[in-house]
Enzyme design. Structure first.
Site, PDB file in Angstrom:
ATOM      1  N   SER A 237      -8.765  -6.449   4.178  1.00 29.60           N
ATOM      2  CA  SER A 237      -9.576  -5.431   3.518  1.00 29.60           C
ATOM      3  C   SER A 237     -10.289  -4.593   4.556  1.00 29.60           C
ATOM      4  CB  SER A 237     -10.632  -6.085   2.606  1.00 29.60           C
ATOM      5  OG  SER A 237     -10.038  -6.901   1.629  1.00 29.60           O
ATOM      6  N   SER A 275      -5.005  -5.689  -0.197  1.00 25.71           N
ATOM      7  CA  SER A 275      -6.046  -5.227   0.712  1.00 25.71           C
ATOM      8  C   SER A 275      -7.103  -4.449  -0.071  1.00 25.71           C
ATOM      9  CB  SER A 275      -5.436  -4.338   1.805  1.00 25.71           C
ATOM     10  OG  SER A 275      -6.422  -3.924   2.716  1.00 25.71           O
ATOM     11  N   GLU A 277     -10.075  -1.926  -0.234  1.00 28.32           N
ATOM     12  CA  GLU A 277     -10.720  -0.839   0.505  1.00 28.32           C
ATOM     13  C   GLU A 277     -11.836  -0.241  -0.341  1.00 28.32           C
ATOM     14  OE1 GLU A 277      -6.771  -1.282   2.411  1.00 28.32           O
ATOM     15  OE2 GLU A 277      -7.343  -1.002   0.332  1.00 28.32           O
TER      16      GLU A 277
END
Length: 355
Positions: A237, A275, A277
């Site tokens: 991340s 991931s 973000e």
């Protein structure tokens, strides 16, 4: 900054705009950053605190906004930020399973500063952001304690370290060691000169995707070290914190922080499904009083025609902040002997030029 070798020390200059004095989020006046680093064998974690101004944030809130690029994360407090458009606490970064401890500590910190909270006024909205450092850190042990959050806040300064420090201690970036990175850009407009500062907690990417100023450095490094180790899938991340003194509305700020993705992508990120973000932005240009006033509030905001410069600034600052998190990081051996090499060590070992 703080004696570390950063991206520009490798003669790599990102973008067109000039940086601020420190090339840091703290080039925005009033912003400070503090760390507590917990590093000992299986303990590779920590806390990073961002203080948006040096007054009482609960009583003098800042215009703020958040944006989710990909939502595989456990950030706390963004619902109220986006509903009310204001920030009223410091921002704490840590590991995934320490968000509860961090929130409890930040609430305690704010209650001590503001005895009226929960009695004569409402409650408080703590902002906690996280990335998962479980490869290098025994995340189940939950090493982060309340006193570490207090220490990180009290340690906050305009000058701070990057890389393997604070919340970035156990983080990865492009299959190598990552962590904390920062950068800034100056924006010259007809009505004044303003600053855009970015701080990132990087924990994403695979080596072969890494780009530095358009050069496929990751592929060169991958080919050089492939015989000794394989790349992992991107399951990480990134947290992006953007600060500015640009006078904007929360709507304009939201439009600006969305453009951080351009800088993230230029480093090679494809924003994978696993991931997370998350971007949080705030402007120090206007302080919003907690207590109701007898008159209407008023504040300045830029014209929409000024927005493109801010879009450029946050993209460039995000790109450089990510790369600074990579080039300043140091080699770590952590949980179960898992390790991640430092980018700077590999570049030197294999004699790879970044320009």
């Amino acid at each position: 900054m703080n004696g570390q070798k950063r991206l520009r020390d490798y003669f790599v200059n990102i973008g067109r705009l000039e940086t601020g004095k420190y090339n840091s989020i703290t080039d925005v006046e009033g912003v400070t950053v503090g760390h507590v680093t917990l590093s000992n064998k299986e303990m590779q974690t920590g806390v990073t605190a961002i203080l948006p101004h040096q007054g009482n944030l609960f009583k003098e809130k800042l215009i703020a906004s958040s944006h989710v690029i990909n939502g595989f994360g456990k950030t706390m407090g963004t619902i109220q930020i986006n509903e009310l458009g204001t920030l009223e606490t410091p921002i704490i970064l840590t590991n995934t399973l320490s968000i509860g401890t961090a929130a409890d500590a930040l609430i305690e910190y704010m209650l001590e500063l503001n005895p009226e909270i929960g009695l004569t006024t409402g409650t408080v909205n703590p902002i906690i952001c996280e990335c998962n450092d479980m490869l290098l850190n025994d995340v189940r042990a939950r090493f982060v304690k309340k006193e570490h959050i207090f220490q990180a806040i009290s340690n906050a300064s305009p000058v701070f370290k990057e890389g393997t420090v604070g919340a970035g201690t156990g983080m990865l970036c492009y299959s190598l060691k990552g962590g904390i990175g920062t950068s800034s850009r100056m924006m010259q407009m007809e009505h004044g000169t303003y600053t855009m500062g970015v701080l990132v907690l990087s924990n994403f990417g695979i080596l072969s995707d890494l780009m530095i100023n358009g050069k496929p450095i990751g592929k060169e490094l991958r080919d050089a070290i492939l015989t000794s180790r394989q790349e992992e899938k991107d399951k990480g991340s990134i947290i992006i914190i953007a600060a500015t003194d640009l006078p904007v509305s929360e709507r304009q700020l939201n439009r600006i922080i969305k453009r951080s993705v351009t800088g993230l992508s230029r480093t090679g990120s494809i924003i994978t499904t696993g991931s997370g973000e998350v971007v949080i932005g705030f402007s120090t240009a206007t302080k919003i009083p907690h207590e109701k006033t007898s008159h209407c509030l008023s504040f300045s905001m830029i014209h929409e025609e000024d927005m493109d410069l801010a879009f450029r600034a946050i993209g460039e600052a995000t790109e450089e902040a990510v790369l600074n998190s990579l080039v300043t990081a140091t080699h770590v051996v952590g949980r179960d002997g898992n390790e991640r090499p430092a980018f700077k060590d590999l570049v030197e070992e294999f004699n790879i030029s970044l320009t």
